[in-house]
Write a protein that holds these residues in place. Structure first.
Motif, PDB file in Angstrom:
ATOM      1  N   ASN A   1      35.300 -13.522  -2.592  1.00  0.00           N
ATOM      2  CA  ASN A   1      34.964 -13.535  -4.029  1.00  0.00           C
ATOM      3  C   ASN A   1      33.700 -14.320  -4.376  1.00  0.00           C
TER       4      ASN A   1
ATOM      5  N   ALA B   1      41.600  -6.651 -11.196  1.00  0.00           N
ATOM      6  CA  ALA B   1      41.129  -6.148  -9.905  1.00  0.00           C
ATOM      7  C   ALA B   1      39.881  -5.303 -10.173  1.00  0.00           C
ATOM      8  N   PRO B   2      38.730  -5.704  -9.672  1.00  0.00           N
ATOM      9  CA  PRO B   2      38.474  -6.866  -8.814  1.00  0.00           C
ATOM     10  C   PRO B   2      38.366  -8.167  -9.602  1.00  0.00           C
ATOM     11  N   HIS B   3      38.508  -9.269  -8.850  1.00  0.00           N
ATOM     12  CA  HIS B   3      38.406 -10.588  -9.479  1.00  0.00           C
ATOM     13  C   HIS B   3      36.949 -10.917  -9.791  1.00  0.00           C
TER      14      HIS B   3
ATOM     15  N   PHE C   1      32.989  -8.950  -9.644  1.00  0.00           N
ATOM     16  CA  PHE C   1      32.294  -7.686  -9.379  1.00  0.00           C
ATOM     17  C   PHE C   1      30.870  -7.730  -9.929  1.00  0.00           C
TER      18      PHE C   1
ATOM     19  N   SER D   1      38.323 -12.796 -14.752  1.00  0.00           N
ATOM     20  CA  SER D   1      37.467 -12.044 -13.852  1.00  0.00           C
ATOM     21  C   SER D   1      36.021 -12.414 -14.178  1.00  0.00           C
TER      22      SER D   1
END
Lengths: 357, 259
Positions: B92, B122-124, B126, B198
């Protein structure tokens, strides 16, 4: 059971404190935007939002809105009641202003949602809540049976009289609440993470070098991540320091008020009890403030700190109302000389009348 | 008279506040024609993100606030995602070219999908390009709000019904958004479920990647000399210099530790 106007106003004061408790917890849990629309809630009319969806942050935010709506309705009823039954002009004006303020407060609350919690709107919302509380408290006091229980023509002490002192104390507490609101909504509550020292030093971090060190320490302590910031600014440090200094000022003012009340008005329970209450509240509030830092803003502790602040202001304001109602400034009190002069004039007049007769 | 004055003052104050808060229409950053990336002439930048020292132990995320959050989990308890380390490799981290690219590139037609499943994003972390579509999906049988907290891009806060809502008939509700300005990073959160977070890295070029569970990353870029930056939500930023030729490759290693 008969509901009196003052009883209803007192109930509304308690309701507003409940409202402040929920509002405070909305911020403490960062739930302010969990309901993205206003005045609706996820498209529902507020009172028809399904109970089973009151989860997480929605519970606090939506409950706050419902309590606020009822506070608005209660305030309109109170205003109507005062206008119907109380002939004192100033009380009627306070009643009208309380309705105006609750309306503006509702719109400000909506604007915090529309504009994603800008600091100054959120801080104004938190500050106006205190003014609203004081307005309704004024009605509760002025319509109460004890309002005219004591004589209202006793003279205040010369010099810094109690009338001026209690007013100054209330204003100091109010300013401290404004600082607290700005600090809270600008995420500055933990930018100095230790107490009573500041990053292990007694010198506040007000230079660029010390600020850089502060930022480094906040990253090391993982507080930067917790606060949700990338960098702490000098403005945040300053507002935090001002709130700490404000606590010192409030302490001085409350202790001074307590001592003066005990010395000069020890027999008047309407003065002594709130003054004692202020002292207790001060101790609780300072403890909660320290705990807010040491627990890294644990939500329940932080919310209690907010509510105790509001109660402290309310008690100080109530004391101010009673003191300024019962005591008159020394300059307005007839002095011995003026009384003697008046008596002399009266005797002279009587003598002349006797001669004429 | 007093009442009239009070109302007038109230209306004026609200109008002034509303005017002050209103933002002008946002403009895209594009200056001149958008560039097209040609993978045929590109090289590959790859590498690994390493975590040095003892990572903080993962803690269970407290999802007790909403029972519906457990519907999409088979592996409870869910662990926090802020520092994910496997065998000394850090996941990440967002790696991107922070210096050396000129011009603004055309965004791809494909959307980036941000799913909310089991009350997690999801995603954490991006990456997304300015002008590229972001499809935000709610696969949970519960309400979510999606709140972006950028400073360069206009913030938004939108509501999404869960799959249990009558109008959705069991299908995830999807909302499409896009960002108009480059920004590193934009936190995205759900204020209903305070643990959900996120991060979006918004760039005017497509030269970025997110480190996987093995700490590795890879992306293609035109020949040139660049500054690479690796960003991590708790561990800060690091930079490295790389040079790649057409069809060539370059590698970089970033090492993070707790401060």
């Amino acid at each position: 059971m008969k509901i009196t106007l003052s009883g209803f106003a007192r109930f509304l004061v308690a309701w507003i404190l409940l409202l402040i408790l929920f509002g405070g917890h909305v911020k403490s849990t960062n739930s302010g935007l969990s309901v993205p629309d206003w005045p609706n809630t996820y498209g529902h009319f507020m009172f028809s939002f399904p109970w089973d969806q009151m989860v997480g942050g929605i519970f606090w935010e939506h409950s706050h809105r419902m309590i606020a709506s009822l506070a608005g309705i209660f305030t309109f009823v109170l205003t109507w009641w005062v206008l119907r039954t109380d002939q004192r002009k100033w009380v009627r004006q306070v009643a009208i202003w309380s309705s105006v303020v609750v309306l503006v407060q509702g719109v400000l609350g909506g604007m915090t949602v529309w504009f994603n919690l800008p600091v100054w709107i959120s801080s104004s919302h938190g500050t106006l809540a205190q003014i609203y509380l004081c307005l309704v408290l004024t009605i509760a006091a002025a319509t109460g049976a004890r309002w005219n229980q004591n004589p209202t023509n006793r003279s205040d002490s010369p010099g810094v009289g109690l009338r001026s002192l209690v007013l100054a104390t209330t204003l100091t507490i109010f300013c401290q609440l404004i600082l607290g609101a700005v600090m809270r909504h600008s995420e500055a509550g933990l930018v100095i993470p230790d107490f009573p020292t500041m990053f292990g030093s007694w010198v506040p971090p007000l230079t660029s070098d010390r600020l850089a060190f502060a930022n480094q320490e906040l990253w090391r302590m993982n507080l930067m991540y917790k606060i949700g910031l990338q960098e702490v600014t000098m403005g945040q440090i300053v507002i935090h320091l001002l709130h700490r200094l404000g606590a010192v000022a409030v302490t001085v003012m409350i202790v001074w008020t307590f001592v003066k009340v005990r010395r000069e008005q020890a027999q008047n329970r309407m003065f002594v009890r709130p003054a004692e209450g202020l002292l207790w509240l001060l101790m609780i509030q300072v403890t909660l403030g320290i705990l807010t830092i040491l627990t890294e803003k644990q939500p329940e502790v932080t919310t209690l700190h907010v509510v105790t602040g509001a109660i402290t202001l309310a008690v100080s304001f109530l004391l101010t109302l009673h003191v300024r109602h019962q005591l008159v400034p020394p300059s307005k009190q007839p002095t011995t000389m003026t009384v003697q002069a008046k008596e002399g004039q009266a005797k002279e007049g009587q003598a002349k009348e006797g001669v004429a007769a | 008279m007093l009442t009239q004055s009070a109302w007038l003052a109230t209306v004026l104050v609200i109008a002034a506040i509303a005017a002050g808060c209103g933002e002008s229409a946002e403009k895209s950053e594009a200056n001149g024609p958008l560039l097209k990336f040609d993978p045929a002439t590109a090289g590959t930048i790859s590498g690994t993100v390493i975590f040095q020292g003892t990572p903080p132990p993962p803690t269970p995320a407290d999802m007790g606030a909403d029972e519906a959050c457990h519907t999409n989990h088979v592996d409870d308890p869910q662990l926090t995602q802020d520092v994910v380390v496997n065998n000394g490799k850090l996941a990440n981290a967002f790696i991107y070219i922070s210096d050396g690219v000129s011009g603004q590139y055309q965004p791809p037609a494909d959307s980036v999908v941000l799913d909310q499943r089991g009350c997690r994003y999801a995603p954490h972390v991006f990456g997304i390009m300015v002008g590229q579509k972001l499809a935000i999906k709610n696969s949970d049988p519960t309400l979510h709000n999606i709140h972006t907290m950028g400073s360069q891009n206009k913030q938004f806060n939108i509501a999404q019904y869960g799959t249990d809502h009558g109008n959705n008939a069991g299908k995830p509700q999807t909302t499409v958004k896009e960002f108009t300005h480059q920004e590193i990073m934009i936190p995205i959160s759900c204020d209903v479920h305070g643990w959900m977070r996120s991060y979006a890295g918004v760039l005017t070029h497509p030269f970025f990647a997110v480190s996987g569970t093995d700490g590795s990353f890879s992306f293609k870029a035109p020949p040139g000399t660049y500054t690479l930056t690796a960003w991590h939500e708790r561990l800060g930023k690091q930079t490295a210099q790389v040079t790649i030729a057409s069809g060539g490759s370059a590698s970089a290693t970033f090492t993070f530790s707790m401060h």
